[in-house]
Write a protein that holds these residues in place. Sequence first.
Motif, PDB file in Angstrom:
ATOM      1  N   TYR A   1      -1.461  31.717  22.186  1.00  6.86           N
ATOM      2  CA  TYR A   1      -1.597  30.511  23.081  1.00  6.86           C
ATOM      3  C   TYR A   1      -1.643  30.140  24.242  1.00  6.86           C
ATOM      4  O   TYR A   1      -1.639  30.766  24.683  1.00  6.86           O
ATOM      5  CB  TYR A   1      -0.317  29.254  22.368  1.00  6.86           C
ATOM      6  N   LYS A   2      -3.065  29.687  25.096  1.00  7.85           N
ATOM      7  CA  LYS A   2      -3.086  29.164  26.141  1.00  7.85           C
ATOM      8  C   LYS A   2      -3.248  27.441  26.216  1.00  7.85           C
ATOM      9  O   LYS A   2      -3.911  26.658  25.092  1.00  7.85           O
ATOM     10  CB  LYS A   2      -4.218  29.543  26.807  1.00  7.85           C
ATOM     11  N   ALA A   3      -3.028  26.963  27.472  1.00  3.25           N
ATOM     12  CA  ALA A   3      -3.004  25.519  27.410  1.00  3.25           C
ATOM     13  C   ALA A   3      -4.761  24.741  27.017  1.00  3.25           C
ATOM     14  O   ALA A   3      -4.037  23.727  26.803  1.00  3.25           O
ATOM     15  CB  ALA A   3      -2.512  25.338  29.078  1.00  3.25           C
ATOM     16  N   PRO A   4      -5.700  25.557  27.132  1.00  2.00           N
ATOM     17  CA  PRO A   4      -6.529  24.547  26.528  1.00  2.00           C
ATOM     18  C   PRO A   4      -6.840  24.874  25.449  1.00  2.00           C
ATOM     19  O   PRO A   4      -7.602  24.134  24.474  1.00  2.00           O
ATOM     20  CB  PRO A   4      -7.644  25.632  27.459  1.00  2.00           C
ATOM     21  N   HIS A   5      -6.063  24.991  24.480  1.00  7.15           N
ATOM     22  CA  HIS A   5      -5.984  25.677  22.582  1.00  7.15           C
ATOM     23  C   HIS A   5      -5.619  23.773  22.802  1.00  7.15           C
ATOM     24  O   HIS A   5      -5.717  23.558  21.195  1.00  7.15           O
ATOM     25  CB  HIS A   5      -4.666  26.277  21.990  1.00  7.15           C
ATOM     26  N   ASP A   6      -4.296  23.408  23.380  1.00  9.82           N
ATOM     27  CA  ASP A   6      -4.210  21.984  22.511  1.00  9.82           C
ATOM     28  C   ASP A   6      -4.885  20.769  22.504  1.00  9.82           C
ATOM     29  O   ASP A   6      -4.250  19.755  21.384  1.00  9.82           O
ATOM     30  CB  ASP A   6      -2.780  21.560  24.338  1.00  9.82           C
ATOM     31  N   LYS A   7      -6.297  20.758  23.186  1.00 10.14           N
ATOM     32  CA  LYS A   7      -7.218  19.816  22.729  1.00 10.14           C
ATOM     33  C   LYS A   7      -7.894  20.508  21.554  1.00 10.14           C
ATOM     34  O   LYS A   7      -8.104  19.233  20.789  1.00 10.14           O
ATOM     35  CB  LYS A   7      -8.471  19.946  23.957  1.00 10.14           C
ATOM     36  N   LEU A   8      -7.992  21.632  21.303  1.00  4.03           N
ATOM     37  CA  LEU A   8      -8.615  21.852  20.228  1.00  4.03           C
ATOM     38  C   LEU A   8      -7.592  21.475  18.549  1.00  4.03           C
ATOM     39  O   LEU A   8      -7.883  20.886  17.720  1.00  4.03           O
ATOM     40  CB  LEU A   8      -8.888  23.284  19.740  1.00  4.03           C
TER      41      LEU A   8
END
Length: 472
Positions: free
Chosen positions: A456-463
């Motif tokens: 997990y990386k922070a940009p995955h939150d939007k997905l």
Amino acid sequence: MMHMGNILGLSLFLCLSLGWTSAQQSNSTRPVFHCGGNLVADSGFVGSEGFPSFYKPNSKCSWHITVPEGNVVMLSFRIFDLEADSQCRYDYLDVYNGNSNLVQKLGRFCGTFRPGTLISTTNSMMLEMGSDGETQGRGFVAYFSGAQPYVDDQQFCGGKTTKSQGEIKTPNWPEKKYPPGTSCSWLITVEPNMVIQVKFDKFVLEADTYCRFDYVAFFNGGEKDDSRLIGRYCGDQAPQPIITSGNVLLVQFVSDLSVTSDGFFAQYTSIPQGSHIPPVDAGAGTRAVPPKPAVKPVAPKPTTTIAPPPAPTQRPRPVKPTRGRGQGNTGQDKRVPVTRPNGKRPVAQNPLCAKACKRDGTIKTSFCASEFVITGKVTSLAPGPRGTLQVSISLIKAYKAGRLTITQVGETMSVKLVAQCKKCPLLRRGGNYIIMGQVNEDGRGTLAPGAFTAPYKAPHDKLLMNINNQPC
């Protein structure tokens, strides 16, 4: 992150609300929030700089709240959106029980989970927000107000005491339910070289997964920032006995304006330091830099949906097979011998773990098929019974929780999972992951070999948020 409709609605709501202080004046369209300030009023709003725009990178802001003498400060968060991290190392909001950062810290917060109501023991409170150079959010908005400790007949909800033993109970106990909108704060100080033990006789508070509405919280320490949150509790099961690390204990009880319940009754006593070492739940979350207590504080087992970690699902095992290195048990009535050319003793195979370790389905299909979907950091991996693997997760965010047990200790939320196979799905200690799985009847998350996991990386939150907003 929040939707623009919510932001505009909040702006209109704040503009129409009373109680703005001189430090947070509004213009003709919406209120303006500055980087820090002195807020002296009966009540008002406090928010991150520029809200609802993204807060600035590499900044630090401090707000000093003061309400009239004889009152305590109640702080209720309306919106909360800071960069998520399991230990709040990058962007954070610290709340202090007084007018500086040298006094007791009531908590450090980040992510998108809205903290519960916080109360001070005096008429002042300080908020300090820091951000790094990357990944900003919308920030926060909170409402503060002055409240008087609840007084009913001769019963005082809260206060300061130096007695070596006594009682802690909710207002109206035991005649009727505690009232809504109550705030109580007890500061207990006993003799040096003594610690404080609290045992509950009765405990029934409004239940909530994160204990946001009605709760009782216990803090080590006193007026200096040598303290930490021992635990926050709600629900209908009494917590295990609580023992402090020193001779000072802060207890806070808060109820919101809706559902009430019977309340709680507890007795505290002082005992010699080092005379009792309470058991510690190894799976509980901790502060990034915990204090060094002379006596290990009990890692509480919060109640209701915040509950003690349950045992993994039991499977029938009439015959106890021999376990070889790296092999699990079959969990079946018969063992399948494995012939080895070196003539060593045959071992039992777990048929669930025999297939190749790969995910079943896509991220969307797995999201819909899973009972829980979370992101978090793996804090520990330990062998479990019958060849399973017990996994402790420091929670970053829960997109689906359902019946999953979530435990709060210190400033973090943690989850206990059990993987049916030791090496599948592959998780490494210290890594951040997206994790999807099922929940057993005891509320513990279970991971089959094909369960969806991914770094997990922070940009995955939007997905993940986009998938969460779509129908399955």
